[in-house]
Motif scaffolding. Structure first.
Motif, PDB file in Angstrom:
ATOM      1  N   ASP A  14       0.831  -1.205   0.000  1.00 26.64           N
ATOM      2  CA  ASP A  14       0.000   0.000   0.000  1.00 26.64           C
ATOM      3  C   ASP A  14       0.868   1.257   0.000  1.00 26.64           C
ATOM      4  O   ASP A  14       0.889   2.018   0.967  1.00 26.64           O
ATOM      5  CB  ASP A  14      -0.943  -0.017   1.206  1.00 26.64           C
ATOM      6  CG  ASP A  14      -2.148   0.896   1.025  1.00 26.64           C
ATOM      7  OD1 ASP A  14      -2.160   1.689   0.055  1.00 26.64           O
ATOM      8  OD2 ASP A  14      -3.077   0.814   1.852  1.00 26.64           O
ATOM      9  N   THR A  15       1.551   1.474  -1.101  1.00 24.47           N
ATOM     10  CA  THR A  15       2.445   2.619  -1.236  1.00 24.47           C
ATOM     11  C   THR A  15       1.684   3.938  -1.112  1.00 24.47           C
ATOM     12  O   THR A  15       2.178   4.890  -0.511  1.00 24.47           O
ATOM     13  CB  THR A  15       3.180   2.565  -2.582  1.00 24.47           C
ATOM     14  OG1 THR A  15       3.869   1.315  -2.674  1.00 24.47           O
ATOM     15  CG2 THR A  15       4.195   3.684  -2.714  1.00 24.47           C
ATOM     16  N   SER A  16       0.478   3.991  -1.656  1.00 23.58           N
ATOM     17  CA  SER A  16      -0.286   5.241  -1.600  1.00 23.58           C
ATOM     18  C   SER A  16      -0.629   5.622  -0.162  1.00 23.58           C
ATOM     19  O   SER A  16      -0.649   6.810   0.177  1.00 23.58           O
ATOM     20  CB  SER A  16      -1.555   5.161  -2.449  1.00 23.58           C
ATOM     21  OG  SER A  16      -2.433   4.185  -1.948  1.00 23.58           O
ATOM     22  N   LYS A  17      -0.860   4.650   0.692  1.00 23.01           N
ATOM     23  CA  LYS A  17      -1.135   4.930   2.106  1.00 23.01           C
ATOM     24  C   LYS A  17       0.108   5.543   2.765  1.00 23.01           C
ATOM     25  O   LYS A  17      -0.001   6.490   3.548  1.00 23.01           O
ATOM     26  CB  LYS A  17      -1.545   3.651   2.828  1.00 23.01           C
ATOM     27  CG  LYS A  17      -1.943   3.857   4.262  1.00 23.01           C
ATOM     28  CD  LYS A  17      -2.415   2.550   4.898  1.00 23.01           C
ATOM     29  CE  LYS A  17      -2.789   2.754   6.353  1.00 23.01           C
ATOM     30  NZ  LYS A  17      -3.210   1.480   6.983  1.00 23.01           N
ATOM     31  N   ALA A  18       1.272   5.028   2.436  1.00 27.65           N
ATOM     32  CA  ALA A  18       2.521   5.569   2.984  1.00 27.65           C
ATOM     33  C   ALA A  18       2.765   6.983   2.469  1.00 27.65           C
ATOM     34  O   ALA A  18       3.198   7.857   3.217  1.00 27.65           O
ATOM     35  CB  ALA A  18       3.693   4.654   2.625  1.00 27.65           C
ATOM     36  N   LYS A  19       2.470   7.222   1.194  1.00 22.68           N
ATOM     37  CA  LYS A  19       2.644   8.563   0.631  1.00 22.68           C
ATOM     38  C   LYS A  19       1.717   9.561   1.317  1.00 22.68           C
ATOM     39  O   LYS A  19       2.129  10.680   1.635  1.00 22.68           O
ATOM     40  CB  LYS A  19       2.391   8.535  -0.880  1.00 22.68           C
ATOM     41  CG  LYS A  19       3.518   7.873  -1.661  1.00 22.68           C
ATOM     42  CD  LYS A  19       3.184   7.580  -3.098  1.00 22.68           C
ATOM     43  CE  LYS A  19       2.669   8.717  -3.898  1.00 22.68           C
ATOM     44  NZ  LYS A  19       2.428   8.364  -5.321  1.00 22.68           N
ATOM     45  N   LYS A  20       0.484   9.167   1.576  1.00 16.52           N
ATOM     46  CA  LYS A  20      -0.454  10.052   2.276  1.00 16.52           C
ATOM     47  C   LYS A  20       0.034  10.329   3.698  1.00 16.52           C
ATOM     48  O   LYS A  20      -0.048  11.455   4.185  1.00 16.52           O
ATOM     49  CB  LYS A  20      -1.842   9.429   2.311  1.00 16.52           C
ATOM     50  CG  LYS A  20      -2.554   9.467   0.980  1.00 16.52           C
ATOM     51  CD  LYS A  20      -3.895   8.779   1.044  1.00 16.52           C
ATOM     52  CE  LYS A  20      -4.507   8.669  -0.345  1.00 16.52           C
ATOM     53  NZ  LYS A  20      -5.722   7.849  -0.343  1.00 16.52           N
ATOM     54  N   ALA A  21       0.546   9.298   4.360  1.00 21.00           N
ATOM     55  CA  ALA A  21       1.059   9.456   5.725  1.00 21.00           C
ATOM     56  C   ALA A  21       2.262  10.393   5.757  1.00 21.00           C
ATOM     57  O   ALA A  21       2.476  11.107   6.738  1.00 21.00           O
ATOM     58  CB  ALA A  21       1.426   8.094   6.313  1.00 21.00           C
ATOM     59  N   SER A  22       3.040  10.436   4.677  1.00 20.43           N
ATOM     60  CA  SER A  22       4.236  11.282   4.646  1.00 20.43           C
ATOM     61  C   SER A  22       3.902  12.768   4.657  1.00 20.43           C
ATOM     62  O   SER A  22       4.744  13.589   4.986  1.00 20.43           O
ATOM     63  CB  SER A  22       5.108  10.950   3.434  1.00 20.43           C
ATOM     64  OG  SER A  22       4.543  11.468   2.245  1.00 20.43           O
ATOM     65  N   HIS A  23       2.658  13.128   4.331  1.00 20.73           N
ATOM     66  CA  HIS A  23       2.250  14.531   4.393  1.00 20.73           C
ATOM     67  C   HIS A  23       2.004  14.979   5.828  1.00 20.73           C
ATOM     68  O   HIS A  23       1.980  16.176   6.106  1.00 20.73           O
ATOM     69  CB  HIS A  23       1.017  14.781   3.527  1.00 20.73           C
ATOM     70  CG  HIS A  23       1.298  14.652   2.069  1.00 20.73           C
ATOM     71  ND1 HIS A  23       2.025  15.578   1.359  1.00 20.73           N
ATOM     72  CD2 HIS A  23       0.986  13.677   1.183  1.00 20.73           C
ATOM     73  CE1 HIS A  23       2.135  15.190   0.109  1.00 20.73           C
ATOM     74  NE2 HIS A  23       1.510  14.037  -0.027  1.00 20.73           N
ATOM     75  N   LYS A  24       1.844  14.025   6.737  1.00 18.30           N
ATOM     76  CA  LYS A  24       1.637  14.341   8.153  1.00 18.30           C
ATOM     77  C   LYS A  24       2.941  14.312   8.934  1.00 18.30           C
ATOM     78  O   LYS A  24       3.021  14.850  10.027  1.00 18.30           O
ATOM     79  CB  LYS A  24       0.657  13.348   8.768  1.00 18.30           C
ATOM     80  CG  LYS A  24      -0.720  13.409   8.153  1.00 18.30           C
ATOM     81  CD  LYS A  24      -1.623  12.350   8.754  1.00 18.30           C
ATOM     82  CE  LYS A  24      -2.975  12.339   8.075  1.00 18.30           C
ATOM     83  NZ  LYS A  24      -3.801  11.235   8.547  1.00 18.30           N
ATOM     84  N   GLY A  25       3.952  13.627   8.393  1.00 23.19           N
ATOM     85  CA  GLY A  25       5.240  13.512   9.060  1.00 23.19           C
ATOM     86  C   GLY A  25       6.052  12.401   8.423  1.00 23.19           C
ATOM     87  O   GLY A  25       5.605  11.746   7.474  1.00 23.19           O
TER      88      GLY A  25
END
Length: 84
Positions: A14-25
């Motif tokens: 789930d790379t997209s989930k990790a990319k979204k999480a990277s916007h928070k930190g």
């Protein structure tokens, strides 16, 4: 700032989930239980490096769409006296 951790398997699934999480930190990606990689948004990366956004980046920002830019024409360069 929210720090997230993904196993290498979770990241691959789930790379997209990790990319979204990277916007928070930062997102730590572990390999066999040990941190192996860190995923950052470009803004966070530039902040760490102390890089200021370029004029192109600033002009491309959505909130600058309605800004009118009317630069003054300089007729005689010798009239400029205040060089940095």
């Amino acid at each position: 700032m929210e720090i997230s951790t993904f196993t290498a398997r979770e990241f691959n699934q789930d790379t997209s989930k990790a990319k979204k999480a990277s916007h928070k930190g930062p997102v730590f990606i572990t390999d066999r239980g040990k941190p192996a990689h860190v995923l950052l948004s470009i803004e966070q990366y530039q902040k760490i490096l102390g890089l200021a956004p370029s004029i192109v980046d600033l002009l491309a920002m959505p909130e600058t769409v309605d800004v009118e830019l009317k630069p003054q024409r300089i007729e005689n360069m010798s009239d400029l006296t205040d060089f940095p």
